[in-house]
Enzyme design. Structure first.
Site, PDB file in Angstrom:
ATOM      1  N   ASP A 240     -44.039  38.217 -50.587  1.00  0.00           N
ATOM      2  CA  ASP A 240     -43.749  37.290 -49.501  1.00  0.00           C
ATOM      3  C   ASP A 240     -42.281  36.851 -49.596  1.00  0.00           C
ATOM      4  OD1 ASP A 240     -45.515  35.675 -47.340  1.00  0.00           O
ATOM      5  OD2 ASP A 240     -44.022  34.303 -48.153  1.00  0.00           O
ATOM      6  N   TYR A 389     -38.703  29.104 -42.925  1.00  0.00           N
ATOM      7  CA  TYR A 389     -38.755  30.122 -41.876  1.00  0.00           C
ATOM      8  C   TYR A 389     -37.623  29.917 -40.872  1.00  0.00           C
ATOM      9  CZ  TYR A 389     -43.265  31.857 -43.472  1.00  0.00           C
ATOM     10  OH  TYR A 389     -44.247  32.421 -44.216  1.00  0.00           O
ATOM     11  N   HIS A 446     -52.480  40.144 -49.720  1.00  0.00           N
ATOM     12  CA  HIS A 446     -51.158  39.525 -49.723  1.00  0.00           C
ATOM     13  C   HIS A 446     -50.872  38.696 -50.976  1.00  0.00           C
ATOM     14  CE1 HIS A 446     -47.508  38.057 -47.818  1.00  0.00           C
ATOM     15  NE2 HIS A 446     -47.864  36.818 -48.076  1.00  0.00           N
TER      16      HIS A 446
END
Length: 469
Positions: A240, A389, A446
């Site tokens: 990630d 983000y 993930h």
């Protein structure tokens, strides 16, 4: 000079068509030469600038405390009571019939999770578990940086290698709790000294006070951390955001990074990549695909476009207006749990969307999941984690200097079958030019270290042994 005059006279002696043809040819030749020069320069560039930054409140002081301090996770009865009161005031909405997790976290199952949280979950016990490993803090670029540092009890025949593990969103350092003993208590020839930092703005690391804190800034801070701990060379592992941060670290100081291991890796696709998609499904051997690549990639639009669209709504919110959505999840513990745990459901396996309980307890215990939530809740770090983000997507990542620079350190890639996107080895090598190992993992998604700690640890050891040889 005479030669230039001769060339001029020869040019003027040509008719108009011939002059235009010559000018066009010269422009094309010049363009090709210029393109070749820039491609050559890009190929030559093996590092990116380290840069500098100050993310603390106010003006940067003349000096900064560089000491490393012990840190301990703590809680209080008041903190727990406040949580209970907020949980008790939750307003639930009934789910649609047979909607499972297709609309997000199913509120029928959410009530069960919240009931366990309110009546059975023991946060004080989990705090003791968190404190099983040594925690520290140190000030870097104006921020208190939290990290776990576990030294192995190595035997005389064992080679001790420093390894930094970097988490992503919506994870935290706790994701590595189960893999740490597998890396530090092995009886083999190699054992690791593990450092697990919290990204600034996540968990117990202080949040940046200024705009612009992206993966490059985090990479520089973590390089400073390793230097401060006395490591001149070390290994890195990430997924990630941790994948991007450790990649940036490898681009900034490749001489310090002995090896880079990733369980999530994405590269840009150009015309050649499009060609591999067109041909690869039917003639995979012609474009370097394996049968496993074909199985994981196709049908391409279903697995890599529609699935990504279904799972990336959060990214558009957090990449544009994180503070707005953050108000709600920072104020409501149940809202926070639903927002985060939905990711642990579908990112572990997209098929979990069709289950009423989201398949959460197939891979994790409620104690483990709620510990992640409590780290976000008690630190109030969900909004600052969402801002990461915004800071990284404010410009086109492919056009950023790290997007235009390849990675040359030894690299190990672990491709888990339920990762959000599959990246074949031949695609990965366009970015990571020194791939030592590429492993098709048999299961997992993930959150690799959290889901399959043994599989991930084994692959890290295999990769590092190849590098050490």
């Amino acid at each position: 000079m005479q030669r230039l005059l001769d060339l001029k006279e020869s040019f003027l002696a040509l008719d108009e068509f011939q002059q235009k043809l010559m000018i066009g040819s010269a422009l094309v030749a010049g363009g090709i030469s210029l393109l070749a020069f820039f491609l050559h320069k890009r190929k030559q560039r093996k590092t990116i600038p380290l840069g500098e930054g100050w993310w603390g409140a106010g003006i940067k002081p003349l000096s900064e405390d560089t000491k490393v301090y012990n840190f301990k996770v703590e809680t209080s009865n008041e903190e727990i009571q406040d949580l209970y009161e907020r949980i008790d005031r939750t307003r639930f909405t009934d789910p649609l019939e047979d909607s499972a997790f297709h609309y997000g976290f199913n509120s029928t199952y959410l009530k069960k999770v919240v009931s366990y949280w309110r009546n059975e979950f023991d946060w004080k016990k989990q705090v003791d578990i968190l404190n099983k490993y040594p925690h520290y803090k140190t000030k870097i670029e104006g921020l208190d940086i939290h990290f776990v540092h576990v030294r192995p009890q190595s035997k005389t025949h064992q080679k001790v290698l420093p390894l930094m593990l970097v988490h992503g969103w919506p994870g935290c350092f706790y994701e590595f709790n189960k893999i740490i003993p597998l890396l530090t208590e092995t009886k083999g020839d190699i054992v690791f000294e593990v450092i697990c930092p919290s990204i600034p703005g996540y968990g117990y690391s202080e949040a940046p006070h200024k705009t612009g804190f992206n993966s490059l800034a985090a990479a520089r801070i973590f390089l400073t951390l390793m230097e401060r701990l006395g490591f001149s060379q070390f290994y890195l592992q990430g997924g990630d955001w941790g994948s991007l941060i450790t990649t940036n670290m490898s681009q900034m100081k490749p001489e310090c990074v002995k090896g880079l291991h990733l369980n999530m890796f994405i590269t840009r696709n150009d015309f050649k990549g499009l060609f591999t998609l067109i041909v690869g499904r039917y003639l995979p051997f012609l474009v370097g695909f394996t049968r496993e690549d074909v199985k994981r990639l196709f049908p391409f639009f279903e697995k890599n476009v529609w699935t990504l669209l279904r799972e990336s709504g959060y990214m558009h919110i957090q990449g544009t207006k994180p503070d707005t959505a953050g108000c709600g999840v920072n104020d409501s513990p149940v809202g926070l749990a639903a927002y985060i745990l939905e990711k642990f459901s579908t990112w572990t396996d997209s098929n979990n969307r069709s289950l009423e309980d989201g398949g959460l307890e197939r891979k994790y215990t409620l104690d483990e999941l709620l510990t992640v939530i409590m780290i976000y809740w008690t630190t109030g770090s969900i909004v600052s984690s969402m801002r990461f983000y915004k800071e990284n997507l404010s410009t086109n990542p492919d056009k950023r200097i790290d997007g235009l620079t390849n990675v040359f350190v030894p690299t190990g890639l672990a491709a888990f079958p339920n990762e959000l996107m599959h990246c074949p080895e031949m695609w990965a090598k366009k970015k990571y030019e020194n791939v030592y190992s590429y492993t098709y993992m048999p299961r997992g998604g993930h959150f690799a270290a959290f889901e399959e700690p043994q599989l991930l640890a084994d692959d890290i050891f295999r990769f590092v042994k190849k590098v050490e040889k």
